[in-house]
Design a protein around this motif. Structure first.
Motif, PDB file in Angstrom:
ATOM      1  N   GLY A  29       0.848  -1.187   0.000  1.00 50.62           N
ATOM      2  CA  GLY A  29       0.000   0.000   0.000  1.00 50.62           C
ATOM      3  C   GLY A  29       0.884   1.237   0.000  1.00 50.62           C
ATOM      4  O   GLY A  29       2.078   1.154   0.280  1.00 50.62           O
ATOM      5  N   ILE A  30       0.277   2.380  -0.323  1.00 55.71           N
ATOM      6  CA  ILE A  30       1.039   3.637  -0.338  1.00 55.71           C
ATOM      7  C   ILE A  30       1.599   3.910   1.074  1.00 55.71           C
ATOM      8  O   ILE A  30       0.954   3.626   2.072  1.00 55.71           O
ATOM      9  CB  ILE A  30       0.115   4.798  -0.774  1.00 55.71           C
ATOM     10  N   PHE A  31       2.788   4.450   1.133  1.00 53.47           N
ATOM     11  CA  PHE A  31       3.517   4.718   2.380  1.00 53.47           C
ATOM     12  C   PHE A  31       3.771   3.435   3.183  1.00 53.47           C
ATOM     13  O   PHE A  31       3.408   3.336   4.353  1.00 53.47           O
ATOM     14  CB  PHE A  31       2.798   5.775   3.239  1.00 53.47           C
ATOM     15  N   PRO A  32       4.423   2.463   2.566  1.00 55.65           N
ATOM     16  CA  PRO A  32       4.704   1.204   3.261  1.00 55.65           C
ATOM     17  C   PRO A  32       5.645   1.423   4.445  1.00 55.65           C
ATOM     18  O   PRO A  32       6.580   2.213   4.362  1.00 55.65           O
ATOM     19  CB  PRO A  32       5.384   0.354   2.170  1.00 55.65           C
ATOM     20  N   GLY A  33       5.344   0.714   5.525  1.00 57.67           N
ATOM     21  CA  GLY A  33       6.193   0.827   6.714  1.00 57.67           C
ATOM     22  C   GLY A  33       5.925   2.077   7.517  1.00 57.67           C
ATOM     23  O   GLY A  33       6.529   2.284   8.568  1.00 57.67           O
ATOM     24  N   VAL A  34       5.018   2.902   7.009  1.00 55.75           N
ATOM     25  CA  VAL A  34       4.684   4.143   7.717  1.00 55.75           C
ATOM     26  C   VAL A  34       3.215   4.096   8.137  1.00 55.75           C
ATOM     27  O   VAL A  34       2.889   4.161   9.316  1.00 55.75           O
ATOM     28  CB  VAL A  34       4.956   5.375   6.836  1.00 55.75           C
ATOM     29  N   ILE A  35       2.332   3.964   7.143  1.00 57.96           N
ATOM     30  CA  ILE A  35       0.904   3.819   7.426  1.00 57.96           C
ATOM     31  C   ILE A  35       0.489   2.391   7.075  1.00 57.96           C
ATOM     32  O   ILE A  35      -0.038   1.667   7.901  1.00 57.96           O
ATOM     33  CB  ILE A  35       0.069   4.815   6.603  1.00 57.96           C
ATOM     34  N   ASN A  36       0.743   2.004   5.823  1.00 66.36           N
ATOM     35  CA  ASN A  36       0.491   0.614   5.444  1.00 66.36           C
ATOM     36  C   ASN A  36       1.637  -0.267   5.942  1.00 66.36           C
ATOM     37  O   ASN A  36       2.736   0.221   6.208  1.00 66.36           O
ATOM     38  CB  ASN A  36       0.343   0.502   3.924  1.00 66.36           C
ATOM     39  N   LYS A  37       1.354  -1.560   6.072  1.00 63.94           N
ATOM     40  CA  LYS A  37       2.395  -2.438   6.594  1.00 63.94           C
ATOM     41  C   LYS A  37       3.545  -2.561   5.599  1.00 63.94           C
ATOM     42  O   LYS A  37       3.366  -2.296   4.400  1.00 63.94           O
ATOM     43  CB  LYS A  37       1.816  -3.804   6.945  1.00 63.94           C
ATOM     44  N   VAL A  38       4.684  -2.951   6.103  1.00 62.03           N
ATOM     45  CA  VAL A  38       5.868  -3.043   5.249  1.00 62.03           C
ATOM     46  C   VAL A  38       5.638  -4.096   4.181  1.00 62.03           C
ATOM     47  O   VAL A  38       5.335  -5.251   4.495  1.00 62.03           O
ATOM     48  CB  VAL A  38       7.120  -3.421   6.063  1.00 62.03           C
ATOM     49  N   ASN A  39       5.742  -3.672   2.938  1.00 63.25           N
ATOM     50  CA  ASN A  39       5.605  -4.591   1.821  1.00 63.25           C
ATOM     51  C   ASN A  39       6.145  -3.843   0.621  1.00 63.25           C
ATOM     52  O   ASN A  39       5.923  -2.647   0.478  1.00 63.25           O
ATOM     53  CB  ASN A  39       4.127  -4.956   1.601  1.00 63.25           C
ATOM     54  N   GLN A  40       6.856  -4.551  -0.226  1.00 65.87           N
ATOM     55  CA  GLN A  40       7.495  -3.841  -1.334  1.00 65.87           C
ATOM     56  C   GLN A  40       6.472  -3.257  -2.294  1.00 65.87           C
ATOM     57  O   GLN A  40       5.572  -3.948  -2.756  1.00 65.87           O
ATOM     58  CB  GLN A  40       8.432  -4.767  -2.080  1.00 65.87           C
ATOM     59  N   VAL A  41       6.637  -1.980  -2.586  1.00 62.16           N
ATOM     60  CA  VAL A  41       5.736  -1.292  -3.514  1.00 62.16           C
ATOM     61  C   VAL A  41       6.480  -1.003  -4.813  1.00 62.16           C
ATOM     62  O   VAL A  41       7.644  -1.356  -4.968  1.00 62.16           O
ATOM     63  CB  VAL A  41       5.218   0.023  -2.891  1.00 62.16           C
ATOM     64  N   GLY A  42       5.788  -0.377  -5.754  1.00 60.63           N
ATOM     65  CA  GLY A  42       6.442   0.046  -6.988  1.00 60.63           C
ATOM     66  C   GLY A  42       6.048  -0.761  -8.209  1.00 60.63           C
ATOM     67  O   GLY A  42       6.525  -0.501  -9.313  1.00 60.63           O
ATOM     68  N   SER A  43       5.159  -1.755  -8.024  1.00 56.61           N
ATOM     69  CA  SER A  43       4.702  -2.512  -9.184  1.00 56.61           C
ATOM     70  C   SER A  43       3.173  -2.539  -9.195  1.00 56.61           C
ATOM     71  O   SER A  43       2.526  -2.169  -8.229  1.00 56.61           O
ATOM     72  CB  SER A  43       5.263  -3.941  -9.153  1.00 56.61           C
ATOM     73  N   GLY A  44       2.630  -2.955 -10.312  1.00 57.88           N
ATOM     74  CA  GLY A  44       1.173  -2.998 -10.427  1.00 57.88           C
ATOM     75  C   GLY A  44       0.626  -1.672 -10.915  1.00 57.88           C
ATOM     76  O   GLY A  44       1.167  -1.065 -11.840  1.00 57.88           O
ATOM     77  N   ARG A  45      -0.447  -1.238 -10.262  1.00 57.67           N
ATOM     78  CA  ARG A  45      -1.099  -0.005 -10.718  1.00 57.67           C
ATOM     79  C   ARG A  45      -1.483   0.871  -9.531  1.00 57.67           C
ATOM     80  O   ARG A  45      -1.977   0.381  -8.518  1.00 57.67           O
ATOM     81  CB  ARG A  45      -2.354  -0.369 -11.511  1.00 57.67           C
ATOM     82  N   THR A  46      -1.246   2.160  -9.694  1.00 58.34           N
ATOM     83  CA  THR A  46      -1.549   3.143  -8.658  1.00 58.34           C
ATOM     84  C   THR A  46      -2.376   4.256  -9.275  1.00 58.34           C
ATOM     85  O   THR A  46      -2.056   4.718 -10.374  1.00 58.34           O
ATOM     86  CB  THR A  46      -0.236   3.719  -8.080  1.00 58.34           C
ATOM     87  N   HIS A  47      -3.445   4.653  -8.600  1.00 53.19           N
ATOM     88  CA  HIS A  47      -4.236   5.787  -9.077  1.00 53.19           C
ATOM     89  C   HIS A  47      -3.866   7.045  -8.296  1.00 53.19           C
ATOM     90  O   HIS A  47      -3.584   6.990  -7.101  1.00 53.19           O
ATOM     91  CB  HIS A  47      -5.732   5.499  -8.923  1.00 53.19           C
ATOM     92  N   VAL A  48      -3.888   8.158  -9.013  1.00 52.50           N
ATOM     93  CA  VAL A  48      -3.415   9.434  -8.459  1.00 52.50           C
ATOM     94  C   VAL A  48      -4.477  10.506  -8.654  1.00 52.50           C
ATOM     95  O   VAL A  48      -5.002  10.649  -9.760  1.00 52.50           O
ATOM     96  CB  VAL A  48      -2.125   9.894  -9.198  1.00 52.50           C
TER      97      VAL A  48
END
Lengths: 121, 428
Positions: B77-96
């Motif tokens: 999830g956005i802001f991993p390790g800060v708000i969302n749990k630690v998990n590698q981000v940067g792949s898939g699809r993100t809406h802005v």
């Protein structure tokens, strides 16, 4: 290790742990004391321009040095001289802080935090 | 690693009974957002204001600016390790929600600046005057000390941005952009004839109000490392610093890092963008030596022909900047550095606290000491008393008509060292 500081909070927190050289002087004078020490063999451990609060925005500064008393450390000398040039330039600008208790305490807190970050990481 | 960014263009923001996006308008349920922020028991009061481009509004003191985003496909999830749990981000699809932002405001210490004017001459100096801002102003319990206070405001801003970002989940984006960086050997092989370029991003990491977090880790406690550029677009790097707001990277800057965007733009055409090295800017000189040793070693290890190095802040980080530049140049790799200047009000003084002949390709974001007059605004969001204080901070700054005279360093993002603004200088 020795801390040169004009911040009473740094002195209070670390006086039983490190050698403190406290001087009741301004920001620029404190940097000059650091430079004088480097001429006598001290080596810089923390950056003299640590923090984003500029010399004309806070009266407080604390610098970590190692008392060496050996050869003059040229890296330290270059850094402190560059810092002095920059501090003198910035202090030509108007003073950007008010000397009420709350703001002075905020300045002390930020300076202490910068030293904490160097010592406690 | 590949990321699709689905941009939903937001042209207005309004309060409504439900939070949703329709026809380019972000509707915000104020009470629901307030209740979410007040879940943190340390926060005693919260105000939500809207600030749109062109309105006679001044926001100060600004802590952070955050773009609402949401992951719709892929891990984390956005802001991993800060708000969302630690998990590698940067792949898939993100809406802005492109064109919208959360701005957090509130006083932590008394000398902070961070001004966003939504109109007038000051608005020209901050990119955030062009956004539809949801401004969150918070009060915390009086016994809360500065370090905890900073963290509470920081996290509340991220929560608010994620809350708004959820509204983008089911919306069809107006445009979809695809960014991809391959594993190194494949990436090198993809464009064998183009110069290989990496980006070295320096992160502010000195202490209270001077920190940055990577997957939730305080950057001052990290060794220089590699990161995929798309991880940054998903909030892997967040801001915890705002003192001298002109050249501090807000979280919005990280999410929209223009160096990353431009390197991707030229990727496969003029150069082969192989990846990002992040490195810190600590107070301790031994850390500077270690971190710049690592940054240069990683650049060498990548086998790149050139790097772009961006700085964050001024003074202490000038030393890190020059160390990074010189050590990377010494490995036979060309560098371009991005910085800003504290060259005095007339611009005539030395610009940086450190220099080297090898730093021969320099981009500046402008002179932070330049003085600008900000006319009075009809509405001030944030700490009104504070606005008087900053104005009264030096003789002659506060005019009788309410206008104030400030250095550009007070304006959020004015001389940003990622190049996220319009100021620079050219030599001929």
């Amino acid at each position: 290790m020795k801390i040169l500081t004009n911040n009473p909070w740094v002195k209070e927190k670390y006086k039983n742990k490190y050698e403190i050289h406290f001087a009741d002087v301004g920001y620029l004078e404190l940097l000059e004391l650091v430079r004088d020490g480097i001429h006598q063999g001290d080596r810089l451990l923390s950056h003299p321009l640590s923090g984003s609060v500029k010399p004309n925005e806070t009266p407080f500064k604390s610098v970590l040095v190692e008392e060496d008393r050996g050869e003059i450390d040229m890296d330290s000398l270059l850094i402190i001289e560059d810092a002095l040039v920059m501090a003198r330039n910035l202090m030509k600008n108007p003073k950007l802080f008010l000397e009420d208790d709350q703001r002075m305490n905020d300045c002390r807190m930020i300076d202490l935090s910068l030293i904490d970050s160097a010592l406690e990481k | 690693m590949q990321l699709e960014l689905g941009n939903i263009f937001i042209k207005d923001v309004q309060f409504a009974d439900t939070t949703h996006v329709k026809d380019g308008v972000l509707f915000v349920n104020k009470e629901e957002l307030k209740a979410l922020i007040l879940e943190d028991e340390h926060i005693t009061d919260v105000q939500i204001d809207l600030a749109r481009p062109g309105e006679s509004v001044r926001i100060t003191p600004v802590k952070d600016v955050i773009e609402p985003r949401v992951k719709v496909e892929g891990a984390g999830g956005i802001f991993p390790g800060v708000i969302n749990k630690v998990n590698q981000v940067g792949s898939g699809r993100t809406h802005v929600l492109k064109g919208a932002a959360v701005v957090t405001a509130g006083r932590i210490v008394g000398f902070q600046e961070g001004i966003i004017d939504m109109t007038g001459p000051g608005a020209e100096y901050t990119p955030f005057s062009k956004l539809n801002n949801v401004v969150v102003t918070m009060d915390v319990k009086p016994e809360i000390l500065q370090h905890a206070h900073e963290e509470i405001l920081r996290l509340a801003g991220f929560k608010a941005a994620l809350y708004l970002g959820e509204a983008a989940k089911e919306v069809e984006p107006d445009e979809v952009k695809v960014y991809e960086t391959l594993p190194l050997l494949q990436q090198v092989a993809q464009y064998p004839d183009l110069p290989k370029v990496a980006y070295v991003q320096m992160l502010q990491s000195q202490g209270l109000l001077h920190d940055t977090y990577v997957y939730g880790v305080d950057a001052k406690k990290t060794l220089s490392t590699f990161i995929y550029p798309t991880e940054i677009m998903d909030g892997a790097i967040v801001s915890g610093n705002c003192v001298s707001a002109c050249d501090k990277n807000t979280t919005y800057h990280h999410l929209n890092n223009p160096v990353v965007a431009d390197l991707y733009e030229k990727h496969g055409k003029e150069l082969n963008f192989v990846g990002v090295i992040i490195t810190n800017e600590n107070v301790y000189l031994a850390d500077k030596i270690r971190s710049s040793d690592w940054a240069s070693k990683l650049a060498e290890y990548l086998g790149v022909d050139g790097v772009v190095i961006s700085q964050e802040g001024f003074g202490n980080p000038d030393t890190d900047l020059i160390m990074n530049c010189v050590k990377i140049e010494d490995k036979g790799i060309k560098t371009v550095i991005i910085t800003d200047e504290y060259a005095g009000r007339d611009g005539a003084s030395q610009s940086l606290a450190d220099a080297d002949a090898k730093a021969n390709a320099v981009v500046t974001g402008g002179n932070a000491n330049e003085v600008i007059e900000l006319p009075p605004m009809d509405k001030i969001i944030g700490d009104v008393s504070y606005a008087d204080v900053i104005a009264g901070g030096f003789d002659g700054s506060l005019r009788k008509d309410g206008s104030i005279l400030v250095e550009l360093q007070a304006i959020t993002g004015a001389t940003n060292e990622l190049g996220f603004n319009s100021m620079s200088a050219k030599g001929y």
